[in-house]
Design an enzyme around this catalytic site. Structure first.
Site, mmCIF file in Angstrom:
data_model
loop_
_atom_site.group_PDB
_atom_site.id
_atom_site.type_symbol
_atom_site.label_atom_id
_atom_site.label_comp_id
_atom_site.label_asym_id
_atom_site.label_seq_id
_atom_site.Cartn_x
_atom_site.Cartn_y
_atom_site.Cartn_z
ATOM 1 N N LYS A 199 22.921 -16.191 26.763
ATOM 2 C CA LYS A 199 23.845 -16.488 25.712
ATOM 3 C C LYS A 199 23.516 -15.476 24.589
ATOM 4 C CE LYS A 199 20.927 -20.132 23.878
ATOM 5 N NZ LYS A 199 20.723 -21.737 23.384
ATOM 6 N N ARG A 239 21.454 -33.077 19.348
ATOM 7 C CA ARG A 239 22.574 -32.088 19.274
ATOM 8 C C ARG A 239 23.684 -32.425 20.081
ATOM 9 N NH1 ARG A 239 20.126 -26.137 20.379
ATOM 10 N NH2 ARG A 239 20.037 -27.051 22.387
ATOM 11 N N TYR A 285 21.729 1.473 -4.637
ATOM 12 C CA TYR A 285 22.454 0.581 -5.563
ATOM 13 C C TYR A 285 21.527 -0.337 -6.391
ATOM 14 C CZ TYR A 285 26.645 1.060 -2.652
ATOM 15 O OH TYR A 285 27.752 1.811 -1.861
ATOM 16 N N MET A 298 25.271 -0.548 3.301
ATOM 17 C CA MET A 298 25.912 -0.873 4.553
ATOM 18 C C MET A 298 25.597 -0.259 5.607
ATOM 19 S SD MET A 298 29.980 -1.106 5.271
ATOM 20 C CE MET A 298 30.380 -2.538 4.105
#
EC number: 5.1.1.1
Length: 813
Positions: free
Chosen positions: A482, A580, A708, A757
């Site tokens: 998964k 769950r 930044y 980024m």
């Protein structure tokens, strides 16, 4: 030379069943899946705790294999083939390889050590090939199985052998020494690899040096601890000890090269190495030692050693243009490695169409006509759809194969290259280094930025086998894929797991399972979080749903009834304390009522999930969950009169509670090299390495800032490197501002300022580096577990957070 079935029977002292005609094996095989198996194959049915080659003998007989070495003859096959019955097939394989080796009298170089074995082997091959017909281990075939398979590559035309030997525990090296029977030894280094198999480093050295028991000479760096265990004559080298046989009196670096002044037997000479790193220099020194022992002239050594090159020992699977998969093996070309590459192609193929781009083949030791007849047959047996030959010789000999396109040189191919001629296919690029096939790979590879995540398929295999070693032979294994294989990749890993014959694959959602089916995966797939709207899709793609609620069960039954399906496999989830998903005890009567006398579905398994199997302080809770599971699953099985697979253990459960394994376990994050304790992590191999490069280096003066918000202010002149990876690639901003670090050329470089980024910046003031150098974001150092600790999270979040825009490269050694 006498190597036929008659001589093999005698060497193995085997009992014979079948009507034998004497037979000379053309192919020694241990893998039933190889397309190279045929009537010239002698197949060894190896057995282990979770595999048994005897199970595949019938299908091999169907492929034309007639000769087998076995521990027993499977029922019903007594008169269908020829069987050599032995007590232990692995020992028989090793014994036969030792016998085969003894038929040849030329010198053999045996290489061992913790690191550098394959590089030294490949460099020695490069350095000695002009003077000898060399046979060597393909890739990193240095194990208890790999070494005998390597030795079978020897033929009458060879006059020098180079084989590497790797071990992980006591008792292994003597077996390899009996097979290789080296005359010359090389000890590359001693390190921490496989420390867990030995009580001490001294014990590991004593075991490794058994490879040299019958050597005339051993080459190694001068080291009293290692020399103590070697009684044979030694050629030692050193940078510091003038008593070494080969002494480096001067050493200095020049840009990308290193110059050494060497003293050997009253001779002083200089060599130039095209490297500056210590690891490469040490490996080159071992090679020089061997050349000196073989009486290679100083002038030849100085000429050849300056032409050494980086060794790429890995087979890599990469995403290519136009939905292709590219298998990159563009640095070597010999018959043995061709067969290995073709098996990897078959294992990793995403598309039915297979193409090979192959150069002239060197260093086979065989007469040219014999060699290319073998290549012709091998390619024919592997059902290659298109063969692109590059080189005058191979083009002549393979011209009669169908779908062959020939070019005299790589340059000619590149002139006519058309991106549109490669579509939806798996392409193996296999060429000798002199053909520069890396240029072809660059054109075929999908263009993404310079950050990649490398996935070590050998490490995945190792980790799977580690957890299998905790299980009973009959216990099934379900592997979780998964979330894109925990961020590592989907179908590429699924292909490997199918090859390794895991019993089930687990995905979270139906679309993940659909992608695996489209990639050709046929292993049973369980969908663990199926939405009701996806049930039609799941049935269409033969995916098996987890059922955890009455509503979900009714929805699935309605669709099964509409499609007139019977006995469709489903998997019942019980809630035993995780809270769950799953049926609680109070819901079992209603569940039984729906399932009773219902022919639309068949309960394939009943399972639950442990909430705290990674933390032994919750032992009492875990055992209470297991007791609850046993009670509730028993109620279902007895009332419904069924015998489903039962499973409750996840990765940490396999490690901490093996007594709860029942019929199946579910392996997740552990497959990817991450356990839930320091001890467990020590047993696993790293799978994922996130890499980038230095795109720019600058000097930031005192008082100037980086990034930044001016979060980093230099308090002194600081050398800063920019790395093209950022939070859009999955690197959390909170790792910036010296919270974490990267590794460059083996040295730590702290991340400074805010992560951007697409870029992060690191302090390389004390790091020897240049633009273009490789940067390790995580892998062996820092490890994913370290980053998780920095962020106060879990490794799962780090791995699954790596963006899909980061290219995954899958490789095996």
């Amino acid at each position: 030379m006498t190597f036929s079935l008659t001589s093999i029977i005698s060497a193995l002292n085997a009992k014979v069943s079948g009507s034998f005609e004497d037979f000379k094996p053309e192919n020694i095989s241990i893998d039933s899946r190889s397309l190279q198996n045929g009537n010239g194959t002698l197949f060894f049915a190896l057995t282990g705790s979770h595999h048994d080659g005897h199970q595949y003998i019938q299908q091999l007989i169907n492929k034309g294999v007639r000769n087998f070495v076995v521990q027993y003859i499977p029922d019903g096959l007594e008169n269908k083939a020829n069987f050599l019955v032995v007590e232990n097939t692995l020992f028989a394989l090793q014994q036969m390889a030792g016998y085969y080796r003894s038929l040849f009298s030329f010198p053999i170089i045996g290489i061992t050590g913790s690191n550098g074995k394959t590089i030294v082997k490949e460099w020695l091959n490069f350095l000695l090939s002009p003077d000898y017909s060399v046979v060597r281990s393909p890739k990193s075939y240095n194990s208890q199985v790999g070494v005998p398979l390597s030795v079978f590559g020897i033929n009458e035309q060879h006059d020098l052998g180079i084989f590497e030997a790797g071990i992980s525990q006591k008792g292994e090296m003597e077996k390899l020494e009996n097979i290789i029977q080296p005359n010359i030894g090389v000890f590359t280094s001693i390190g921490s690899a496989h420390d867990e198999g030995f009580l001490s480093q001294e014990e590991k050295i004593a075991e490794k040096t058994k490879l040299f028991n019958h050597c005339s000479l051993v080459v190694l760096e001068k080291n009293p601890l290692i020399e103590h265990y070697i009684s044979q004559p030694k050629l030692t080298w050193s940078f510091t000890d003038k008593n070494a046989t080969l002494f480096v009196s001067q050493k200095w670096a020049e840009n990308t090269a290193t110059r050494l002044t060497l003293v050997y037997q009253d001779q002083t000479f200089e060599v130039t190495l095209p490297f500056t790193d210590e690891f490469s220099i040490q490996n080159a020194m071992n090679c020089i030692g061997v050349l000196l022992y073989l009486n290679t002239s100083i002038s030849v050594i100085t000429e050849r050693i300056q032409n050494l090159y980086p060794i790429e020992i890995r087979l890599q699977a990469k995403k290519g243009i136009n939905n292709c998969i590219i298998i990159d093996d563009s640095y070597s070309s010999d018959y043995q490695s061709l067969k290995i590459a073709l098996d990897f192609l078959e294992q990793q193929k995403l598309h039915q169409k297979k193409t090979i781009i192959v150069s002239d083949i060197f260093q086979s030791g065989l007469p040219t006509e014999v060699l290319y007849q073998k290549v012709f047959s091998t390619l024919q047996n592997n059902h290659i759809d298109r063969i692109i030959t590059i080189g005058e010789t191979i083009s002549n000999y393979l011209s009669k194969l169908p779908h062959v396109i020939s070019f005299s040189s790589t340059a000619d191919f590149l002139k006519q290259f058309n991106t549109q001629s490669f579509q939806n296919e798996t392409v193996l690029v296999k060429g000798a280094r002199s053909f520069n096939f890396d240029e072809i790979v660059v054109l075929l590879e999908e263009k993404k930025h310079e950050t990649v995540m490398e996935i070590n398929l050998d490490a995945i295999t190792y980790n799977l086998n580690f957890y299998r070693s905790k299980l009973k032979p009959e216990t099934k294994v379900m592997v979780m894929l998964k979330a894109f294989g925990y961020g590592n990749g989907g179908f590429e890993i699924a292909k490997l797991l199918e090859h390794l014959k895991v019993d089930y694959l687990g995905v979270a959602f139906a679309d993940e399972g659909v992608e695996l089916r489209k990639a050709g995966i046929s292993t049973p797939i369980i969908v663990l979080n199926p939405e009701n709207y996806s049930f039609n899709t799941m049935i269409a793609y033969d995916l098996e749903p987890e059922i955890y609620s009455i509503n979900g069960l009714h929805s699935f039954l309605k669709i099964a009834q509409e499609k007139n399906i019977s006995q469709y496999p489903i998997h019942i989830k019980l809630d035993t304390g995780m809270h769950r998903l799953g049926f609680e005890a109070a819901q079992l009567d209603e569940l039984i009522a729906v399932l009773k006398n219902n022919n639309f579905v068949a309960v394939k398994s009943i399972f639950s999930h442990l909430a705290a199997s990674d933390d032994k302080q919750f032992d009492a809770f875990t055992y209470k969950q297991f007791e609850c599971y046993q009670e509730n699953s028993k109620k279902l099985t007895e009332t419904l009169h069924i015998k489903p697979i039962r499973h409750i253990l996840n990765t940490s459960g396999i490690f901490n509670y093996p007594e709860m394994q029942m019929e199946m376990v579910r392996l997740g994050i552990g497959l990817y090299g991450i356990g839930n304790s320091d001890y467990e992590n020590q047993q696993l191999q790293n799978v994922s390495t996130l890499k980038s490069i230095i795109s720019q280096i600058r000097i930031v003066e005192k008082g100037e800032s980086v990034g930044y918000s001016r979060k980093f202010i230099a308090n002194k002149p600081t050398t800063v490197a920019s790395i093209p990876i950022g939070y859009a690639d999955g690197i959390r901003r909170s790792l910036g501002n010296q919270k974490s670090y990267v590794t460059i050329n083996g040295q730590r470089a702290d991340i400074i300022g805010n992560i951007c980024m697409d870029t992060l910046m690191v302090d390389v003031t004390r790091v020897n580096c240049k633009e273009g150098d490789e940067v390790i974001i995580f892998g062996e150092r820092p490890k994913v577990t370290e980053l998780a600790e920095f962020l106060n999270t879990i490794p799962y979040e780090i791995l699954t957070g790596i963006s899909q825009r980061v290219k995954r490269v899958f490789y095996k050694n």
